[in-house]
Scaffold this active site. Structure first.
Site, PDB file in Angstrom:
ATOM      1  N   LYS A 116       1.256  -0.921  -0.352  1.00  0.00           N
ATOM      2  CA  LYS A 116      -0.264  -0.046  -0.270  1.00  0.00           C
ATOM      3  C   LYS A 116       1.036   1.036  -0.121  1.00  0.00           C
ATOM      4  CE  LYS A 116      -4.094  -1.830   1.013  1.00  0.00           C
ATOM      5  NZ  LYS A 116      -4.680  -3.078   1.949  1.00  0.00           N
ATOM      6  N   GLU A 200      -3.073   6.524   9.030  1.00  0.00           N
ATOM      7  CA  GLU A 200      -3.669   7.629   7.948  1.00  0.00           C
ATOM      8  C   GLU A 200      -5.104   8.486   8.444  1.00  0.00           C
ATOM      9  OE1 GLU A 200      -4.510   5.939   4.190  1.00  0.00           O
ATOM     10  OE2 GLU A 200      -7.221   5.710   4.583  1.00  0.00           O
ATOM     11  N   HIS A 235     -15.462  -3.247   7.617  1.00  0.00           N
ATOM     12  CA  HIS A 235     -13.882  -3.100   7.188  1.00  0.00           C
ATOM     13  C   HIS A 235     -14.331  -3.835   5.990  1.00  0.00           C
ATOM     14  CE1 HIS A 235     -12.633  -0.283   9.098  1.00  0.00           C
ATOM     15  NE2 HIS A 235     -12.423  -0.970  10.442  1.00  0.00           N
ATOM     16  N   ARG A 292      -8.155  -7.402  -8.775  1.00  0.00           N
ATOM     17  CA  ARG A 292      -8.436  -9.136  -9.258  1.00  0.00           C
ATOM     18  C   ARG A 292      -9.780  -8.272 -10.034  1.00  0.00           C
ATOM     19  NH1 ARG A 292     -10.786  -8.254  -4.163  1.00  0.00           N
ATOM     20  NH2 ARG A 292      -9.730  -7.019  -2.455  1.00  0.00           N
TER      21      ARG A 292
END
Lengths: 507, 176
Positions: A116, A200, A235, A292
């Site tokens: 990431k 973040e 999530h 994907r």
């Protein structure tokens, strides 16, 4: 074009891929674990090869064994589905070495987008807007806390190698930060073998809006519009729709262009998804790119008419994609719900167990991508998603009402499911008007906790139906065991069990 | 020939523990069902989702299932209704023999199969309602199992690394 393709996956996505392969006249090769000998995907395939034990690291994650099956069966390509090996460069690389086509992006794109922090830096270079956060993984909870205080709470802790919500924690209170950071590291280490986490800023009231992209080896790169996936629990997405109800046409166009730019930045090939957070000002920030097919891809198929799996296969075979950007329109509205064997009233805990009865909704505008049949058992070894169920309507409200209608037809007995929770979701006021954001799960929870009591007529239906069902059951068991001459019951084992249980004598 | 079957609905209310239900078979899928002295004439038969009911013109194909003897769940569009039913004569017998004690808030039971990641309490610790006691990992997700009431820990039956099954007692405590 390929004559035979192996699907390195299980359950509903394996069946989804095989359906398209069949439509293209391509033979299908399934692989299965011990637990999946009788699974739906095993029986749907033309060939089914046993590859190992029930735990996925003894079967669906074994690259060499899957490649051996591909060679022995004569499969020319491997479709990884999602999860398992779909974003694993080992499989993609090994396919290239053995001359088998990998139906997915090239390994370099998986690496560049899979890590990431690296993806984030690449996107910054490509001029794609990103959320404020740490440059790389942070080693200690104390350092991370200091950074979090600098950018301001709430913050989000994310696993560098993460996906599917694993290793992700939102933290509102600095006092909870250290525990959450350590928990996320443990979860990431266990799930991905890599405990690196970064921090973040949490964007307030964000919508999760992602763009489907397709790129072929002939230099064509297009987007197939957005999917709104803001309904998430733990999530993980639960309900997805397209079009996004609040996206302005000019924002859609800009986001689509940025998504294609993001894909081009890594020379992407195949189907992929660029995820963004969209805030209330229609500003958007790159989250990550999934290299994907996504679980929620069918809603895109419903509104565009494009079979994304067929395009993936064409692209992997070296053909140009069959659609052009200018041909694409969003027609009507599609909603997908993920039907899980889980208990929504106990923190959505997985509820593995036997499916004693399964009836899937039918009628206009419905599509069920399921991986289970009645009589199957939801195993604790794999994801407890029973099915993704999709409706298409001529507009959003039509699709919403259609989904509510369909959910009333959905029958799953034997295990807890989230079907009733999905109904609450579709009735939550901010979902109804389309303004919901990723915090909507709490509003749904509140709505659910404050449901009006079931009215007297409904309650009487329930009581009458249960009483009659019990009566029919008693009749069945006694009919089989009653001696008609004496009308005396000959106690069967089942009756004895029931009676002892009711008497409270079972320890 | 009309036969009447007698059942009770177990209400869970100590003052008024049962409501009587009498079902008289009228033939041709028709029944007279008497609940609390009020009789409902209905048509009813088993279907692939539960039981079809016709009560006057009100038609419902009610989704009902049973996962344990006598325990019924009706899944209605308006929500779920849980009902406990018993044959009346068994109820009378049980009343004579005395019922069994129920489980309370004094145990933390694993709702799932998985692996214990950590336990955060020891015997003698006092816990708050909602405090995380054990973290169990299943499907690679961590699930925090919390105390349902405040109390003192009496025993901890698992440790990190243990495999647990649904229904297993993990922690016992004395409720305040």
């Amino acid at each position: 074009m390929f004559q035979k393709v192996l699907i390195a996956n299980r359950g509903e996505i394996a069946i989804r891929v095989m359906r398209t392969l069949r439509e293209m006249g391509i033979a299908t090769v399934a692989v299965y674990s011990d637990a999946d000998r009788r699974a739906a995907h095993t029986r749907y395939a033309d060939e089914a090869w046993h590859i190992g034990g029930s735990a996925s690291n003894e079967s669906y994650l074994l690259v060499d064994r899957i490649l051996d099956v591909a060679e022995k069966s004569g499969a020319q390509a491997i479709h990884p589905g999602y999860g398992f090996l779909s974003e694993n460069t080992t499989l993609a690389n090994a396919c290239a070495q053995r001359g088998i086509a990998f139906i997915g992006p090239e390994p370099h794109a998986i690496i560049e987008m899979g890590e990431k922090t690296r993806a984030r830096n690449l996107m910054i270079q490509a001029g794609v807007p990103v959320v404020p956060g740490t440059e790389g993984a942070i080693d200690t909870a104390e350092e991370a806390l200091e950074f979090a205080r600098d950018i301001g709470f709430p913050v989000l802790i994310k696993a560098a190698a993460g996906g599917g919500g694993k290793g992700m924690r939102r933290v509102d209170d600095p006092n909870d930060f250290v525990d959450a950071f350590n928990g996320a590291r443990r979860e990431a280490l266990s799930a991905f073998g890599n405990g690196d986490c970064y921090v973040e800023k949490w964007i307030l009231q964000p919508k999760h809006v992602e763009f489907q992209i397709l790129c072929d080896t002939h230099g064509n790169a297009i987007h197939l519009f957005e999917r709104e996936c803001s309904v998430q629990r733990r999530h993980q997405k639960v309900v997805e729709e397209t079009p996004c109800p609040v996206l302005l046409p000019e924002t859609r166009q800009r986001m689509g262009e940025v998504a294609v730019r993001a894909a081009r930045a890594v020379d992407y090939v195949g189907a992929g998804t660029v995820e963004f957070l969209l805030d209330v000002h229609q500003d958007f920030y790159f989250l990550e790119m999934n290299t994907r097919l996504q679980v929620e891809h069918p809603i895109t198929e419903m509104v565009t008419g494009v079979d994304l799996v067929a395009e993936q296969i064409r692209i992997a075979a070296g053909l140009p994609m069959s659609v052009r950007q200018d041909d694409l329109r969003q027609t009507g509205h599609a909603i997908e719900v993920r039907v899980y064997a889980e208990d929504p009233d106990n923190n959505f805990m997985p509820a593995p167990g036997p499916i004693t009865r399964l009836r899937v909704p039918q009628g206009p505008g419905t599509r069920d991508d399921s991986g289970f049949h009645e009589g199957d058992t939801v195993s604790l070894f794999y994801d407890p998603m029973l099915s993704k169920f999709i409706v298409h309507g001529h507009d959003r409200e039509h699709a919403r009402m259609r989904m509510l209608r369909a959910l009333d037809e959905y029958v799953v007995h034997g295990t807890e499911t989230n079907i009733d929770f999905l109904r609450d979701c579709l009735r939550e006021p901010s979902f109804v008007d389309g303004s919901y954001d990723t915090g909507v799960i709490d509003a749904i929870r509140t709505l659910r906790d404050n449901r009006p009591p079931i009215d007297d007529e409904d309650h009487l239906d329930a009581l009458l139906a249960a009483a009659m069902a019990f009566h029919f059951q008693q009749g069945r068991t006694s009919a089989a065991t009653t001696d008609p001459a004496t009308n005396r019951e000959d106690d069967s084992a089942w009756r004895l069990f029931g009676r002892r249980q009711q008497l409270g004598r079972l320890s | 020939m009309a036969q009447t079957a007698r059942y009770v609905l177990l209400t869970g209310d100590d003052d008024n523990p049962t409501r009587p239900i009498a079902i008289e078979d009228l033939g041709d899928d028709r029944y007279a069902v008497t609940i609390d002295g009020k009789t409902h004439e209905i048509t009813a038969y088993p279907t692939d989702r539960g039981v079809a009911l016709l009560r006057g013109v009100r038609s419902r194909d009610v989704q009902v299932e049973s996962r344990a003897p006598g325990e019924w769940i009706a899944h209605l569009p308006a929500g779920r209704v849980d009902l406990k039913l018993m044959e009346e004569r068994l109820w009378r017998l049980r009343s004579v023999l005395g019922g069994a004690g129920g489980a309370g808030d004094d145990k933390l039971v694993s709702p799932m199969a998985g692996k214990v990641v950590l336990t955060s309490v020891q015997p003698g610790d006092s816990v708050e309602e909602g405090q995380t006691l054990v973290i169990v990992e299943a499907m690679k997700m961590e699930n925090e199992l919390r105390a349902t009431a405040a109390g003192t820990v009496a025993a901890v039956h698992v440790a990190a690394g243990d495999t647990v099954e649904p229904g297993m007692v993990l922690v016992e405590f004395e409720v305040e």
